[in-house]
Design an enzyme around this catalytic site. Sequence first.
Site, PDB file in Angstrom:
ATOM      1  N   HIS A  40      43.141  82.950  40.658  1.00 26.72           N
ATOM      2  CA  HIS A  40      42.771  84.353  40.554  1.00 26.72           C
ATOM      3  C   HIS A  40      43.807  85.269  40.037  1.00 26.72           C
ATOM      4  O   HIS A  40      44.169  86.038  40.622  1.00 26.72           O
ATOM      5  CB  HIS A  40      42.363  84.725  42.105  1.00 26.72           C
ATOM      6  CG  HIS A  40      40.897  84.148  42.577  1.00 26.72           C
ATOM      7  ND1 HIS A  40      40.784  84.039  44.071  1.00 26.72           N
ATOM      8  CD2 HIS A  40      40.000  83.464  42.078  1.00 26.72           C
ATOM      9  CE1 HIS A  40      39.538  83.495  43.959  1.00 26.72           C
ATOM     10  NE2 HIS A  40      39.229  83.085  42.866  1.00 26.72           N
ATOM     11  N   HIS A  74      40.953  75.362  45.338  1.00 23.43           N
ATOM     12  CA  HIS A  74      40.243  75.901  46.424  1.00 23.43           C
ATOM     13  C   HIS A  74      39.396  74.774  46.950  1.00 23.43           C
ATOM     14  O   HIS A  74      38.790  75.081  48.069  1.00 23.43           O
ATOM     15  CB  HIS A  74      39.350  77.000  46.053  1.00 23.43           C
ATOM     16  CG  HIS A  74      40.095  78.367  45.272  1.00 23.43           C
ATOM     17  ND1 HIS A  74      40.405  78.329  44.136  1.00 23.43           N
ATOM     18  CD2 HIS A  74      40.665  79.425  45.855  1.00 23.43           C
ATOM     19  CE1 HIS A  74      41.001  79.793  43.909  1.00 23.43           C
ATOM     20  NE2 HIS A  74      41.053  80.380  44.965  1.00 23.43           N
ATOM     21  N   HIS A 128      34.144  83.458  49.093  1.00 22.07           N
ATOM     22  CA  HIS A 128      35.215  82.972  48.732  1.00 22.07           C
ATOM     23  C   HIS A 128      35.292  81.350  48.182  1.00 22.07           C
ATOM     24  O   HIS A 128      34.441  80.657  49.068  1.00 22.07           O
ATOM     25  CB  HIS A 128      36.413  83.139  49.446  1.00 22.07           C
ATOM     26  CG  HIS A 128      37.751  83.040  48.928  1.00 22.07           C
ATOM     27  ND1 HIS A 128      38.255  81.624  48.995  1.00 22.07           N
ATOM     28  CD2 HIS A 128      38.781  83.753  48.156  1.00 22.07           C
ATOM     29  CE1 HIS A 128      39.515  81.464  48.301  1.00 22.07           C
ATOM     30  NE2 HIS A 128      39.753  82.864  47.977  1.00 22.07           N
ATOM     31  N   GLU A 130      37.178  78.942  48.552  1.00 23.50           N
ATOM     32  CA  GLU A 130      37.669  78.047  49.596  1.00 23.50           C
ATOM     33  C   GLU A 130      36.622  77.713  50.733  1.00 23.50           C
ATOM     34  O   GLU A 130      36.216  76.937  51.109  1.00 23.50           O
ATOM     35  CB  GLU A 130      38.923  78.315  50.168  1.00 23.50           C
ATOM     36  CG  GLU A 130      39.777  77.592  51.187  1.00 23.50           C
ATOM     37  CD  GLU A 130      40.833  77.937  51.785  1.00 23.50           C
ATOM     38  OE1 GLU A 130      40.833  77.701  52.927  1.00 23.50           O
ATOM     39  OE2 GLU A 130      41.621  78.676  51.169  1.00 23.50           O
ATOM     40  N   CYS A 197      47.704  78.252  56.215  1.00 26.09           N
ATOM     41  CA  CYS A 197      48.861  77.838  55.635  1.00 26.09           C
ATOM     42  C   CYS A 197      50.015  78.570  55.714  1.00 26.09           C
ATOM     43  O   CYS A 197      50.196  79.626  55.378  1.00 26.09           O
ATOM     44  CB  CYS A 197      48.562  77.545  54.343  1.00 26.09           C
ATOM     45  SG  CYS A 197      49.711  76.907  53.232  1.00 26.09           S
ATOM     46  N   ASN A 227      44.093  86.370  48.815  1.00 19.49           N
ATOM     47  CA  ASN A 227      45.428  86.301  49.438  1.00 19.49           C
ATOM     48  C   ASN A 227      46.312  87.473  48.694  1.00 19.49           C
ATOM     49  O   ASN A 227      47.140  87.989  49.659  1.00 19.49           O
ATOM     50  CB  ASN A 227      46.228  85.158  48.848  1.00 19.49           C
ATOM     51  CG  ASN A 227      47.574  84.967  48.901  1.00 19.49           C
ATOM     52  OD1 ASN A 227      48.427  85.269  47.912  1.00 19.49           O
ATOM     53  ND2 ASN A 227      48.156  85.047  50.179  1.00 19.49           N
TER      54      ASN A 227
END
Length: 290
Positions: A40, A74, A128, A130, A197, A227
């Site tokens: 992104h 992702h 999104h 992911e 994460c 993020n």
Amino acid sequence: MRVTIDQNSGFCFGVVRAIGEAEAALERVGEVSSLGDIVHNRVEVQRLENMGLRTISHDDIDSLKGETLLIRAHGEPPRTYERAKALGIDIVDATCPVVARLQRCVRDAYAQMAEVNGRVVLLGKRGHAEVIGLTGQVDDDVTVVEREEDLQDLDYSRPIYFLSQTTQSIDLFNHLAEVIRGRMAEGVTLTVNDTICRRVAGREALLAEFSKSVDVVLFVCGRKSSNGKVLSDVCRAANPRCYNIEEESELRPEWFDGCRSVGICGATSTPAWLMQRVKEAIEQRFCDKR
């Protein structure tokens, strides 16, 4: 005026791996299609497009028969792999290992909840990439929440398995877990699995410290970056003089009024070379005038 780049910013392991996979595939076959933006960050995507990477959507998959398709960090739901296999498409799977592990966790959690008439609840950003890949592991039979207000629709008389998209805020996840715990019916089980994460989440405290150490913060990231939104909010909370930009052309001179130090940082989708380019632009355009 001193200009410093945060050494803890930039690509995470998963993005580095995905871009490396893309570059290797491009060198091997010349042209590769990425299912969605490989990262992104518009500027980095343009760099890879100049090497032969083509960004496509799911609607374009049927036209790729026999060609090469990159699955970005992702991840994707199983149906995407099945569709590509049926078309004879060569897949380069660059799913981040952390995301792949979370996909397995979603499947396991779903099986566990199915046995007790429970529900899997995921903290994540709806739509999104992911999150689509995660919920798609179980035919989208997962409740996705983004904020505390979303919790009002949960059924607290049934067991809940609560986990998170990898790039969400640890503080938000812990807060929502406590809210859910406080609402659970007596004797009903809540399972909380922190799947954020740490290579990403660990940056929050470091970014806050970095932001406090300078007069002005330049947060470099693509506007599509989930993020980036989380981390830039961390920087802004620590230093109100924090400005988000995608590239150096967006720099504005008034941001540096009375400024003696500038800190440059970015999301896990921000390449180091782009932050360096922003640093050089500041030094060339503003430092010699102060």
